[in-house]
Structures are given as structure tokens and as C-alpha cells.
Design a protein around this motif. Structure first.
Motif, PDB file in Angstrom:
ATOM      1  N   VAL A  25      -3.143 -10.779  -3.329  1.00 56.17           N
ATOM      2  CA  VAL A  25      -1.745 -11.132  -3.062  1.00 56.17           C
ATOM      3  C   VAL A  25      -1.184 -12.001  -4.187  1.00 56.17           C
ATOM      4  O   VAL A  25      -0.065 -11.764  -4.670  1.00 56.17           O
ATOM      5  CB  VAL A  25      -1.600 -11.822  -1.682  1.00 56.17           C
ATOM      6  N   ASP A  26      -1.961 -12.972  -4.638  1.00 56.19           N
ATOM      7  CA  ASP A  26      -1.501 -13.841  -5.737  1.00 56.19           C
ATOM      8  C   ASP A  26      -1.260 -13.049  -7.014  1.00 56.19           C
ATOM      9  O   ASP A  26      -0.250 -13.248  -7.703  1.00 56.19           O
ATOM     10  CB  ASP A  26      -2.512 -14.954  -6.005  1.00 56.19           C
ATOM     11  N   ALA A  27      -2.181 -12.142  -7.341  1.00 59.31           N
ATOM     12  CA  ALA A  27      -2.040 -11.339  -8.568  1.00 59.31           C
ATOM     13  C   ALA A  27      -0.832 -10.408  -8.474  1.00 59.31           C
ATOM     14  O   ALA A  27      -0.083 -10.257  -9.449  1.00 59.31           O
ATOM     15  CB  ALA A  27      -3.319 -10.545  -8.825  1.00 59.31           C
ATOM     16  N   LEU A  28      -0.641  -9.791  -7.319  1.00 59.06           N
ATOM     17  CA  LEU A  28       0.521  -8.921  -7.132  1.00 59.06           C
ATOM     18  C   LEU A  28       1.822  -9.722  -7.288  1.00 59.06           C
ATOM     19  O   LEU A  28       2.759  -9.271  -7.957  1.00 59.06           O
ATOM     20  CB  LEU A  28       0.490  -8.256  -5.752  1.00 59.06           C
ATOM     21  N   ALA A  29       1.876 -10.888  -6.681  1.00 56.18           N
ATOM     22  CA  ALA A  29       3.072 -11.732  -6.756  1.00 56.18           C
ATOM     23  C   ALA A  29       3.347 -12.162  -8.201  1.00 56.18           C
ATOM     24  O   ALA A  29       4.500 -12.112  -8.653  1.00 56.18           O
ATOM     25  CB  ALA A  29       2.926 -12.950  -5.846  1.00 56.18           C
ATOM     26  N   ARG A  30       2.289 -12.565  -8.912  1.00 53.52           N
ATOM     27  CA  ARG A  30       2.442 -12.980 -10.315  1.00 53.52           C
ATOM     28  C   ARG A  30       3.016 -11.871 -11.166  1.00 53.52           C
ATOM     29  O   ARG A  30       3.853 -12.091 -12.031  1.00 53.52           O
ATOM     30  CB  ARG A  30       1.081 -13.394 -10.873  1.00 53.52           C
ATOM     31  N   LYS A  31       2.544 -10.653 -10.926  1.00 55.84           N
ATOM     32  CA  LYS A  31       2.967  -9.496 -11.727  1.00 55.84           C
ATOM     33  C   LYS A  31       4.207  -8.797 -11.166  1.00 55.84           C
ATOM     34  O   LYS A  31       4.671  -7.819 -11.740  1.00 55.84           O
ATOM     35  CB  LYS A  31       1.821  -8.475 -11.805  1.00 55.84           C
ATOM     36  N   LYS A  32       4.677  -9.296 -10.001  1.00 56.20           N
ATOM     37  CA  LYS A  32       5.838  -8.684  -9.332  1.00 56.20           C
ATOM     38  C   LYS A  32       5.589  -7.194  -9.031  1.00 56.20           C
ATOM     39  O   LYS A  32       6.399  -6.334  -9.320  1.00 56.20           O
ATOM     40  CB  LYS A  32       7.110  -8.870 -10.145  1.00 56.20           C
ATOM     41  N   LEU A  33       4.405  -6.947  -8.453  1.00 55.09           N
ATOM     42  CA  LEU A  33       4.000  -5.596  -8.076  1.00 55.09           C
ATOM     43  C   LEU A  33       3.858  -5.496  -6.562  1.00 55.09           C
ATOM     44  O   LEU A  33       3.710  -6.498  -5.875  1.00 55.09           O
ATOM     45  CB  LEU A  33       2.662  -5.237  -8.745  1.00 55.09           C
ATOM     46  N   ARG A  34       3.879  -4.254  -6.081  1.00 59.16           N
ATOM     47  CA  ARG A  34       3.733  -3.977  -4.650  1.00 59.16           C
ATOM     48  C   ARG A  34       2.581  -2.992  -4.448  1.00 59.16           C
ATOM     49  O   ARG A  34       2.299  -2.184  -5.313  1.00 59.16           O
ATOM     50  CB  ARG A  34       5.036  -3.443  -4.087  1.00 59.16           C
ATOM     51  N   ILE A  35       1.958  -3.075  -3.279  1.00 55.35           N
ATOM     52  CA  ILE A  35       0.791  -2.254  -2.971  1.00 55.35           C
ATOM     53  C   ILE A  35       0.971  -1.571  -1.615  1.00 55.35           C
ATOM     54  O   ILE A  35       1.682  -2.079  -0.754  1.00 55.35           O
ATOM     55  CB  ILE A  35      -0.495  -3.115  -2.985  1.00 55.35           C
ATOM     56  N   ALA A  36       0.332  -0.419  -1.455  1.00 57.42           N
ATOM     57  CA  ALA A  36       0.297   0.305  -0.185  1.00 57.42           C
ATOM     58  C   ALA A  36      -1.107   0.874  -0.016  1.00 57.42           C
ATOM     59  O   ALA A  36      -1.812   1.122  -0.995  1.00 57.42           O
ATOM     60  CB  ALA A  36       1.333   1.426  -0.176  1.00 57.42           C
ATOM     61  N   THR A  37      -1.511   1.080   1.236  1.00 61.35           N
ATOM     62  CA  THR A  37      -2.858   1.570   1.504  1.00 61.35           C
ATOM     63  C   THR A  37      -2.841   2.803   2.391  1.00 61.35           C
ATOM     64  O   THR A  37      -1.985   2.951   3.254  1.00 61.35           O
ATOM     65  CB  THR A  37      -3.714   0.488   2.201  1.00 61.35           C
ATOM     66  N   ALA A  38      -3.819   3.666   2.161  1.00 64.37           N
ATOM     67  CA  ALA A  38      -4.101   4.806   3.042  1.00 64.37           C
ATOM     68  C   ALA A  38      -5.583   4.690   3.381  1.00 64.37           C
ATOM     69  O   ALA A  38      -6.436   4.808   2.506  1.00 64.37           O
ATOM     70  CB  ALA A  38      -3.796   6.126   2.361  1.00 64.37           C
ATOM     71  N   GLU A  39      -5.880   4.431   4.629  1.00 60.61           N
ATOM     72  CA  GLU A  39      -7.255   4.141   5.026  1.00 60.61           C
ATOM     73  C   GLU A  39      -7.775   5.146   6.026  1.00 60.61           C
ATOM     74  O   GLU A  39      -7.085   5.524   6.953  1.00 60.61           O
ATOM     75  CB  GLU A  39      -7.336   2.742   5.639  1.00 60.61           C
ATOM     76  N   SER A  40      -9.023   5.528   5.814  1.00 57.16           N
ATOM     77  CA  SER A  40      -9.709   6.350   6.799  1.00 57.16           C
ATOM     78  C   SER A  40     -10.853   5.535   7.384  1.00 57.16           C
ATOM     79  O   SER A  40     -10.685   4.892   8.410  1.00 57.16           O
ATOM     80  CB  SER A  40     -10.191   7.658   6.170  1.00 57.16           C
ATOM     81  N   CYS A  41     -11.973   5.438   6.706  1.00 56.36           N
ATOM     82  CA  CYS A  41     -13.151   4.775   7.281  1.00 56.36           C
ATOM     83  C   CYS A  41     -12.955   3.278   7.533  1.00 56.36           C
ATOM     84  O   CYS A  41     -13.635   2.711   8.385  1.00 56.36           O
ATOM     85  CB  CYS A  41     -14.374   5.007   6.414  1.00 56.36           C
ATOM     86  N   THR A  42     -12.039   2.651   6.836  1.00 55.57           N
ATOM     87  CA  THR A  42     -11.792   1.218   7.053  1.00 55.57           C
ATOM     88  C   THR A  42     -10.779   0.977   8.164  1.00 55.57           C
ATOM     89  O   THR A  42     -10.597  -0.160   8.595  1.00 55.57           O
ATOM     90  CB  THR A  42     -11.339   0.535   5.758  1.00 55.57           C
ATOM     91  N   GLY A  43     -10.098   2.003   8.629  1.00 53.57           N
ATOM     92  CA  GLY A  43      -9.266   1.931   9.817  1.00 53.57           C
ATOM     93  C   GLY A  43      -8.228   0.814   9.851  1.00 53.57           C
ATOM     94  O   GLY A  43      -7.964   0.265  10.913  1.00 53.57           O
ATOM     95  N   GLY A  44      -7.679   0.447   8.720  1.00 54.47           N
ATOM     96  CA  GLY A  44      -6.647  -0.581   8.676  1.00 54.47           C
ATOM     97  C   GLY A  44      -7.137  -1.952   8.244  1.00 54.47           C
ATOM     98  O   GLY A  44      -6.353  -2.906   8.166  1.00 54.47           O
ATOM     99  N   MET A  45      -8.416  -2.066   7.946  1.00 57.86           N
ATOM    100  CA  MET A  45      -8.971  -3.376   7.585  1.00 57.86           C
ATOM    101  C   MET A  45      -8.419  -3.910   6.261  1.00 57.86           C
ATOM    102  O   MET A  45      -8.266  -5.122   6.103  1.00 57.86           O
ATOM    103  CB  MET A  45     -10.504  -3.301   7.532  1.00 57.86           C
ATOM    104  N   ILE A  46      -8.113  -3.026   5.326  1.00 59.92           N
ATOM    105  CA  ILE A  46      -7.550  -3.490   4.048  1.00 59.92           C
ATOM    106  C   ILE A  46      -6.153  -4.046   4.293  1.00 59.92           C
ATOM    107  O   ILE A  46      -5.810  -5.148   3.836  1.00 59.92           O
ATOM    108  CB  ILE A  46      -7.504  -2.356   3.004  1.00 59.92           C
TER     109      ILE A  46
END
Length: 176
Positions: A25-46
Motif C-alpha cells: 500500500v505504501d509503495a502504491l501510494a508513493r508511486k500513485k498507482l492502483r492495483i486490482a486482484t483476481a483470486e482463485s485459490c486464495t479466495g480473496g485473501m490478497i
């Protein structure tokens, strides 16, 4: 990469698994970037790990739990041909999931997981603990193969390690 190798890598880099969500989260904020996830085996844990950090709403677009193949195909754009040819647990599927969620959300980085968390479902070719982590950015697309079982088919541990690995590869994709 085996679980033990991954944990040794984190230790060499002085990174604790419990610190990864905050670091991302800190690195994304510093770089002004956004992230999204698609999870199967982790079922939303990320997604849960990222959104547990205060300020994550400024960097997190969405998380899709694409457990079923038809959701992988219909929602995040995995080609049916990919699923039929390589299977849900493959580097190709992981990459298509990561790219699909990045495009769907408009995020800068897409991260995906697909694997066999166990304790059932493994085969000699795709053992319990096999997880592929997809990473998609404008600069490229890749998948990391992880072997997280190492004789211990502990579902909880495999999912926790897959989540940590996905966060680690997200951190590397963000860069310094």
C-alpha cells in the motif's frame, strides 16, 4: 520457487510476511498507482490483506474471487481455449486473469492467483501446493510458479504463502 526458497528470499531482503500488505500500500501510494486482484485459490485473501491497511482505498480498485472457471472466463477474460488446453491451474490462466482484472478495473497493476490449495485435488503433474501468480502491468505480463506444499498439504498454510507471494510480486512490480 519452493516455499522454503521464498521464505529465505524474504529473509534476505529483510521482509516479514506480515509487513507485506503495508509495504504494498505504501509503495502504491508513493508511486500513485492502483492495483486490482483476481483470486482463485486464495479466495480473496490478497484483497483482504490489502484492504486491512488504512489508506488502501486510495490504491485498491477491486478484488474478484474468480473461483469457478466460468467466472474466470466471463468476468476476467480468461479464454475458454486457455482453460481447455492448459487448465485453470496454469501460467497462461494466471497471466490472463491478471491482465483481465487490470483491464476491467483500469488499475495499473493486476495480480492473480490460481492453484491447488489442497489437501485434495493434486496430481503428479499438478501437485497440492502448486500456485501460479500472475502479474500484469503496462510494461508486461508474467507468471510466477510456486510450489508451496513441500510435503505438507496444509490448505491454510498454502493459501497464506500464496497470498504473501502475490503481495511480494506486486511489490516488485511496483518497483522502488
Amino acid at each position: 520457487m519452493k516455499a522454503s526458497e521464498f521464505l529465505e528470499k524474504l529473509e534476505r531482503e529483510n521482509i516479514r510476511t506480515e509487513d507485506l500488505p503495508q509495504l504494498v500500500v505504501d509503495a502504491l501510494a508513493r508511486k500513485k498507482l492502483r492495483i486490482a486482484t483476481a483470486e482463485s485459490c486464495t479466495g480473496g485473501m490478497i484483497s483482504m490483506s490489502i484492504t486491512s491497511v488504512s489508506g488502501s482505498s486510495g490504491v485498491f480498485d477491486c478484488g474478484i474471487c474468480s473461483y469457478a472457471n466460468f467466472i474466470k472466463s466471463k468476468l476476467v477474460g480468461v479464454k475458454e481455449e486457455t482453460l481447455a488446453t492448459y487448465g485453470a491451474v496454469s501460467d497462461k490462466t494466471a497471466m490472463e486473469m491478471a491482465r483481465g482484472v487490470r483491464i476491467l478495473s483500469g488499475a495499473d497493476i493486476g495480480i492473480s492467483t490460481t492453484g491447488i490449495a489442497g489437501p485434495l485435488g493434486g496430481t503428479p503433474y499438478k501437485p497440492v501446493g502448486l500456485v501460479y501468480i500472475g502479474v500484469s502491468t503496462e510494461m508486461g505480463l508474467k507468471a510466477e510458479k510456486m510450489l508451496l506444499g513441500e510435503g505438507d498439504n496444509d490448505r491454510k498454510r498454502i493459501r497464506e504463502l500464496a497470498t504473501a507471494a502475490a503481495l511480494y510480486f506486486a511489490l516488485k512490480a511496483i518497483g522502488d
